[in-house]
Write an enzyme that holds these catalytic residues in place. Structure first.
Site, PDB file in Angstrom:
ATOM      1  N   GLU A 327       0.926  -1.141   0.063  1.00  0.00           N
ATOM      2  CA  GLU A 327       0.109  -0.108  -0.121  1.00  0.00           C
ATOM      3  C   GLU A 327       1.058   1.444   0.229  1.00  0.00           C
ATOM      4  O   GLU A 327       1.814   1.421   0.939  1.00  0.00           O
ATOM      5  CB  GLU A 327      -0.713   0.044   1.218  1.00  0.00           C
ATOM      6  CG  GLU A 327      -2.008  -0.905   1.399  1.00  0.00           C
ATOM      7  CD  GLU A 327      -2.974  -0.712   2.522  1.00  0.00           C
ATOM      8  OE1 GLU A 327      -4.130  -1.156   2.492  1.00  0.00           O
ATOM      9  OE2 GLU A 327      -2.417  -0.327   3.524  1.00  0.00           O
ATOM     10  N   CYS A 328       0.691   2.331  -0.904  1.00  0.00           N
ATOM     11  CA  CYS A 328       1.475   3.542  -0.965  1.00  0.00           C
ATOM     12  C   CYS A 328       2.683   3.203  -0.855  1.00  0.00           C
ATOM     13  O   CYS A 328       3.482   2.820  -1.913  1.00  0.00           O
ATOM     14  CB  CYS A 328       0.842   4.327   0.292  1.00  0.00           C
ATOM     15  SG  CYS A 328       1.074   6.262  -0.260  1.00  0.00           S
ATOM     16  N   GLY A 329       3.617   3.511   0.234  1.00  0.00           N
ATOM     17  CA  GLY A 329       4.832   3.422   0.317  1.00  0.00           C
ATOM     18  C   GLY A 329       5.517   2.026  -0.040  1.00  0.00           C
ATOM     19  O   GLY A 329       6.444   1.813  -0.587  1.00  0.00           O
ATOM     20  N   THR A 427      -1.215  -0.721  -4.456  1.00  0.00           N
ATOM     21  CA  THR A 427      -2.194   0.205  -4.601  1.00  0.00           C
ATOM     22  C   THR A 427      -1.712   1.540  -3.846  1.00  0.00           C
ATOM     23  O   THR A 427      -0.788   1.338  -3.087  1.00  0.00           O
ATOM     24  CB  THR A 427      -3.609  -0.116  -3.963  1.00  0.00           C
ATOM     25  OG1 THR A 427      -3.470  -0.133  -2.509  1.00  0.00           O
ATOM     26  CG2 THR A 427      -4.270  -1.267  -4.384  1.00  0.00           C
TER      27      THR A 427
END
Length: 436
Positions: A327-329, A427
């Site tokens: 997720e993200c990072g 994501t």
């Protein structure tokens, strides 16, 4: 029976978190059990709440969660004496189009739970106008009740007197006024406050904030303004499916942005979670059946991540046979490369083709509704996932198969589709809940 209050403000940066932590710790010093919640998608503040109260805090979100899920989550305050919900942004700030049970505004939670609002007002650069702002907030939405105001960063006794008189004339209670006090300022960085777990002196800082607020705020009056509250039985809980039975979770200063309610829901459904530290060059648990890399600050540690060969090779070996999600990072670390703020390009794990850069920062912020085009751990194709995106990276390449069709809260399609390749998925949004 608990006493419930919402701590809010006209805007961000006014002092909501500091007041919430100080009230929680001051009442705890008096022997009261205090339970905190965070309204909205902020994933940093709950750790500060836990540090102040000794009890885990979770997010409640009217855009992403239905009333049953919110009731289920706030039910953990049933054995507390005081329950505080800290708002995000301004009291009525949310998105234009409603989500599951509201727009994501703090006011939704206040009205839903029937808890009065304590406003933090910063009257810097104004005097009587602060009363007009407070009165406007009080009258804006009939279902939201204003308990009173705490003034923050007042410049002088004369300044305080002018604002107090105007608020009294407007019929608004003033619980106290806080002079400027740099010693209780919480350090910040680009995604918000520096995380509680990174601050060795966080306990002392909260104690000082509690002492300072107890000196300047009528704690008994604030407590009397709270609503008596008994949690209602929830018809349903969270609609969360664990990504696996045994989850290897990356957890350190670079990978820490995961919603507490998600971890609790996974455990509640019978999943086991084992943590590992990529920054310590640890690989995921070989006995796990899925690996999850949450967001955090990989951009601050990109050189170290790139140099940690055991982590990178261990993750690649894991992904040969089992799902890995970021997720993200975490998504960025699954990618090919990450360019830091100084323009230095660092090789990442290469499980996905994503390449990102912080050399030219661009803010991505907002709720996300994703319809999966391919499966990801715990969720089937066509599932509708609600989450929140907040980062400053620029996408240089996103060449893999899109994971989802992603919309923002207005319904507009966005380019951050996520990616899928082999057993790896990622994501940019942080998952909050799946639509029922």
């Amino acid at each position: 029976m608990a006493a419930g209050l919402v701590i809010s403000a006209p805007a961000s940066g006014v002092g909501k978190t500091t007041l919430t932590l100080a009230l929680a710790r001051a009442w705890r010093h008096r022997g009261l059990n205090v339970q905190c919640f965070k309204s909205g998608p902020d994933y940093i503040d709950p750790a500060f709440h836990a540090a102040a109260t000794g009890r885990a805090s979770v997010n409640v979100d009217s855009w992403a969660m239905d009333r049953g899920a919110i009731s289920h989550l706030v039910g953990r305050g049933a054995d507390a004496d005081v329950v505080l919900a800290e708002g995000s942004m301004g009291l009525f700030d949310g998105v234009a189009a409603p989500g599951v049970s509201g727009t994501g505004a703090t006011a939704d939670i206040a009205e839903m739970l029937g808890w009065p609002v304590v406003l933090v007002i910063d009257p810097s650069g104004q005097a009587q106008t602060a009363a007009a702002i407070a009165a406007g907030l009080r009258d804006y939405r009939p279902g939201v009740r204003l308990a009173g105001v705490v003034l923050n960063r007042v410049a002088s006794p004369r300044h305080e007197d002018l604002v107090r008189r105007a608020l009294n004339d407007a019929g608004i209670a003033v619980f106290g006024a806080l002079p400027r006090h740099a010693e209780i300022s919480l350090p910040k960085r680009h995604l918000g406050l520096v995380q509680a777990e990174e601050q060795a002196e966080i306990g002392k800082l909260i104690d000082e904030a509690a002492r300072f607020v107890a000196e300047h705020v009528d704690l008994d009056a604030v407590l009397r303004s709270a609503a008596s509250w008994t949690p209602q039985p929830a018809a349903n809980g969270l609609n969360v499916t664990p990504p696996g039975r045994r989850i290897a979770l990356a957890r350190d200063a670079a990978f820490s942005f995961v919603y507490p309610h998600m971890l609790e829901a996974w455990r509640g459904a019978g999943a086991e979670i084992s943590t590992f530290s990529p920054l310590s060059d640890e690989a995921p648990d070989a006995s796990a059946d899925v690996c999850w890399l949450p967001g955090g600050y990989p951009e601050l540690h990109a050189g170290r991540i790139a140099a940690n060969a055991r982590f990178r090779s261990g993750l690649r070996a894991f992904a040969e046979t089992r799902p890995v999600h970021g997720e993200c990072g975490g998504y960025m670390v699954l990618g090919t490369a990450l360019t830091d703020a100084d323009g230095v390009r660092h090789e990442m794990t290469g499980l996905l083709g994503l390449e990102t850069s912080f050399a030219k920062r661009r803010m991505h912020l907002g709720y996300r509704l994703a319809t999966l085009a391919a499966p990801m751990p715990g969720h089937r194709p066509s599932a509708r996932l609600r989450g929140h995106e907040f980062h400053y990276s620029t996408i240089l390449a996103q060449p893999d198969t899109p994971l989802a069709v992603v919309h923002d809260a207005t319904g507009a399609v966005i380019a951050e589709t996520g990616s899928q390749r082999g057993h790896a998925t990622g994501t940019f949004f942080h998952l909050i809940a799946e639509d029922r």
